[in-house]
Design a protein around this motif. Structure first.
Motif, PDB file in Angstrom:
ATOM      1  N   LYS A   3      31.248  10.759 -18.539  1.00 34.52           N
ATOM      2  CA  LYS A   3      30.177   9.848 -18.923  1.00 34.52           C
ATOM      3  C   LYS A   3      30.636   8.439 -18.608  1.00 34.52           C
ATOM      4  O   LYS A   3      31.721   8.017 -19.022  1.00 34.52           O
ATOM      5  CB  LYS A   3      29.832   9.966 -20.403  1.00 34.52           C
ATOM      6  N   LEU A  45      25.596   7.065 -17.725  1.00 36.57           N
ATOM      7  CA  LEU A  45      25.459   7.986 -16.604  1.00 36.57           C
ATOM      8  C   LEU A  45      26.339   9.203 -16.853  1.00 36.57           C
ATOM      9  O   LEU A  45      27.511   9.050 -17.201  1.00 36.57           O
ATOM     10  CB  LEU A  45      25.926   7.322 -15.297  1.00 36.57           C
ATOM     11  N   ILE A  47      28.264  11.963 -14.940  1.00 40.23           N
ATOM     12  CA  ILE A  47      28.739  12.064 -13.560  1.00 40.23           C
ATOM     13  C   ILE A  47      29.590  13.314 -13.398  1.00 40.23           C
ATOM     14  O   ILE A  47      30.555  13.524 -14.140  1.00 40.23           O
ATOM     15  CB  ILE A  47      29.563  10.812 -13.178  1.00 40.23           C
ATOM     16  N   ALA A  59      30.177   5.491 -10.248  1.00 42.86           N
ATOM     17  CA  ALA A  59      29.462   4.563 -11.127  1.00 42.86           C
ATOM     18  C   ALA A  59      29.421   3.165 -10.519  1.00 42.86           C
ATOM     19  O   ALA A  59      28.387   2.477 -10.567  1.00 42.86           O
ATOM     20  CB  ALA A  59      30.115   4.524 -12.504  1.00 42.86           C
TER      21      ALA A  59
END
Length: 82
Positions: A3, A45, A47, A59
């Motif tokens: 994250k 996000l 990921i 990112a």
């Protein structure tokens, strides 16, 4: 899975009308000891990456290409394991 937490803020040289309005409203509420309010945005996000470095690079690319306007905004990225 990682994250990414991205904090996007206006550069110090850019006027922040939302921050200024919030500061005036806080003063009107009696909170006169608060100064220099700046408003930003927080983006999270999820990921899928092999390691933390790859997640950071993904990112950073997302921020540079879409999520932040690098002319006016700065961003900080933190990567956490999910």
């Amino acid at each position: 899975m990682y994250k990414a937490t991205v904090n996007v803020t206006l550069r110090k040289s850019i006027l922040d009308p939302k921050g200024k309005a919030a500061q005036h409203a806080l003063t009107d509420l009696g909170l006169t000891n608060i100064d220099n309010v700046r408003i930003g945005k927080l983006i999270e996000l999820d990921i899928d990456a092999d390691d933390k470095d790859e997640a950071f690079d993904i990112a950073e690319t997302a921020c540079s290409k879409l999520l932040a306007n690098e002319v006016m905004e700065d961003f900080e990225i933190e990567i956490h394991e999910n």
